[in-house]
Scaffold this motif. Structure first.
Motif, PDB file in Angstrom:
ATOM      1  N   SER A 107       0.653  -1.187  -0.061  1.00 27.82           N
ATOM      2  CA  SER A 107      -0.161  -0.094   0.031  1.00 27.82           C
ATOM      3  C   SER A 107       0.872   1.340  -0.091  1.00 27.82           C
ATOM      4  O   SER A 107       1.941   1.322   0.621  1.00 27.82           O
ATOM      5  N   GLN A 109      -0.587   4.463   0.267  1.00 25.84           N
ATOM      6  CA  GLN A 109      -1.296   5.660   1.226  1.00 25.84           C
ATOM      7  C   GLN A 109      -2.455   4.855   1.979  1.00 25.84           C
ATOM      8  O   GLN A 109      -2.768   3.854   1.847  1.00 25.84           O
ATOM      9  N   CYS A 112      -7.538   6.294  -0.054  1.00 27.86           N
ATOM     10  CA  CYS A 112      -7.103   6.607  -1.489  1.00 27.86           C
ATOM     11  C   CYS A 112      -8.292   8.085  -1.629  1.00 27.86           C
ATOM     12  O   CYS A 112      -9.385   7.863  -1.390  1.00 27.86           O
ATOM     13  N   SER A 121     -11.047   0.514  -1.370  1.00 25.38           N
ATOM     14  CA  SER A 121      -9.680   1.410  -0.734  1.00 25.38           C
ATOM     15  C   SER A 121     -10.134   3.144  -0.552  1.00 25.38           C
ATOM     16  O   SER A 121      -9.829   3.624   0.111  1.00 25.38           O
ATOM     17  N   THR A 122     -10.958   3.409  -1.450  1.00 24.68           N
ATOM     18  CA  THR A 122     -11.307   4.821  -1.660  1.00 24.68           C
ATOM     19  C   THR A 122     -12.547   5.314  -0.859  1.00 24.68           C
ATOM     20  O   THR A 122     -13.021   6.404  -0.920  1.00 24.68           O
ATOM     21  N   LEU A 126      -9.222   9.797   1.614  1.00 25.12           N
ATOM     22  CA  LEU A 126      -7.719   9.751   1.778  1.00 25.12           C
ATOM     23  C   LEU A 126      -7.272   9.961   3.263  1.00 25.12           C
ATOM     24  O   LEU A 126      -7.822  11.126   3.636  1.00 25.12           O
ATOM     25  N   ASN A 129      -0.663  10.036   3.359  1.00 23.71           N
ATOM     26  CA  ASN A 129       0.400   9.325   2.550  1.00 23.71           C
ATOM     27  C   ASN A 129       1.261   8.494   3.716  1.00 23.71           C
ATOM     28  O   ASN A 129       1.199   8.813   4.752  1.00 23.71           O
ATOM     29  N   GLY A 160      -3.532  -0.534  -0.961  1.00 20.95           N
ATOM     30  CA  GLY A 160      -4.330   0.884  -1.099  1.00 20.95           C
ATOM     31  C   GLY A 160      -3.620   2.046  -1.389  1.00 20.95           C
ATOM     32  O   GLY A 160      -2.484   2.248  -1.329  1.00 20.95           O
ATOM     33  N   GLY A 161      -4.547   3.008  -2.145  1.00 20.97           N
ATOM     34  CA  GLY A 161      -3.802   4.385  -2.492  1.00 20.97           C
ATOM     35  C   GLY A 161      -3.133   4.341  -3.759  1.00 20.97           C
ATOM     36  O   GLY A 161      -3.370   3.523  -4.648  1.00 20.97           O
ATOM     37  N   GLU A 162      -3.158   5.745  -4.093  1.00 16.17           N
ATOM     38  CA  GLU A 162      -2.536   6.012  -5.507  1.00 16.17           C
ATOM     39  C   GLU A 162      -1.043   6.286  -5.477  1.00 16.17           C
ATOM     40  O   GLU A 162      -0.494   7.375  -4.871  1.00 16.17           O
ATOM     41  N   THR A 194      -1.161   2.471 -11.562  1.00 22.41           N
ATOM     42  CA  THR A 194      -1.559   3.957 -11.476  1.00 22.41           C
ATOM     43  C   THR A 194      -3.007   4.141 -12.067  1.00 22.41           C
ATOM     44  O   THR A 194      -3.236   3.318 -12.859  1.00 22.41           O
TER      45      THR A 194
END
Ligand code: SAH
Length: 347
Positions: A107, A109, A112, A121-122, A126, A129, A160-162, A194
């Motif tokens: 992961s 972040q 997200c 995850s989103t 968010l 970070n 998780g996260g971008e 991404t």
């Protein structure tokens, strides 16, 4: 306040040590304990004197996350862990043991901001970070789950996260893993995934690290993609495909395209034709992922027949395609589901 040194290069630890009057060479001893032997307590570092240990404890901490929970798939090949950092935030990390090597899904972040409709995850946005060190800890934690003599051989930043929304720390993470005194991993073992942050793709290319780029495409045209992935309104497909094409051209590395198969949304024969046209002649490979349905989304997984037909149509059109084997679907291994079920008090 003590300063955390986990996630620092030995040279950086050395600078910190010198500031409080500790010899620089002590840094490589401490780094060796942390990164090679998995010891996160100054008291257990037996080649340091008692006085030095006390001094280090007074000034520094070694923050390594705690395993809050872990689940193993029925076949034992996939282990998903929820790791909790000192501030109480938790992320998921997944170890996948395959015949060709041990892979870790990291992961980047906590939560997200990207808002993709199918992704768990989103859902809550968010939180923050992760640092490079917090990502490194995920790999080291996975490493510790492996039998003696086995190593983590590849890392996919697909948790998780971008990652491209946190690129500085992601680059730092990969450099930490690459460092011989830390994990000594080759850059070619990394994949950055991404949802389509075009400026981030360019910056990743400019970093010069020979890592694999993976694009979460999930749609053959802007109309469908914008509905599923809000980021597409900012960076539409023509721009995204242009950046990915250039990445492949400059790095000579094949770009992979992730495509979640969503029932009656993106899985028709017409969509397969459109996708094939989009990728024709490019250095590309498609990964079809049967959607892991997140109840909140109202989206469903395509039937096996439609997935097979879609795959066949791409193959006939000479597009390299694989259907992702489902690993760990029985342990919520997909995409933020473990963290969510834990936050809701489930599990
Ligand atoms: N933000 C990055 C990396 C994290 S997502 C990205 O978008 O690529 C990792 C992969 O899992 C992406 O391809 C993502 O689109 C996919 N994914 C997310 N939710 C999914 C779901 N419910 N089922 C199948 N794949 C999913």
């Amino acid at each position: 306040m003590t300063e955390n040194i986990y996630g620092l290069f030995a040279s950086e630890i050395g600078e910190n040590f010198v500031r409080i009057g500790v010899e620089k060479f002590r840094a490589s001893q401490v780094a060796d304990w942390m990164y090679k032997r998995g010891i996160y307590d100054f008291n257990q570092m037996s080649n340091l004197s008692a006085g030095l240990r006390t001094k280090l404890r007074g000034n520094f901490s070694i923050d390594f996350p705690e395993e809050q929970t872990a689940k193993q798939s029925a076949d034992g090949k996939t282990i998903k862990s929820l790791l909790r950092f000192d501030d109480g935030e938790a992320v998921e990390t997944v170890l996948m043991r395959q015949p060709y090597g041990n892979s870790v899904c990291v992961s980047s972040q906590v939560g997200c901001a990207m808002g993709c409709k199918f992704c768990a995850s989103t859902l809550a946005g968010l939180e923050r970070n992760l640092t490079g060190g917090e990502m490194l800890a995920q790999v080291q934690h996975a490493q510790q789950k492996l039998p003696e003599g086995q190593r983590v051989s590849s890392v996919v930043i697909m948790g998780g996260g971008e990652p491209l929304a946190n690129l500085d720390e992601v680059l730092r993470f990969m450099r930490l893993c690459h460092e011989p005194s830390i994990l000594d991993m080759g850059y070619r073992s990394f994949t950055v995934s991404t949802c389509g942050l075009v400026p981030g793709i360019r910056r990743l290319q400019e970093s010069g690290l020979p890592v694999t780029l993976s694009i979460s495409l999930h749609a053959p045209n802007d109309e469908i993609r914008s509905r599923l992935m809000p980021i597409n309104r900012k960076y539409p497909m023509a721009e995204l495909m242009g950046a990915a094409y250039e990445y492949a051209l400059v790095t000579k590395r094949r770009v992979t395209y992730e495509y979640a198969m969503i029932h009656n949304v993106n899985d028709s024969p017409e969509h397969a034709r459109e996708l094939a046209n989009l990728l024709r002649g490019k250095l590309a490979a498609v990964n079809l992922i049967p959607l892991n349905a997140v109840p909140e989304s109202g989206l469903e997984r395509s039937t096996p027949e439609r997935i097979e037909r879609f795959e066949e149509m791409l193959k006939v059109r000479r597009i390299t395609v694989t259907v992702r084997r489902e690993m760990g679907a029985d342990i919520d291994a997909a995409c933020g589901q473990l963290r969510n079920s834990h936050q809701k008090g489930g599990f």
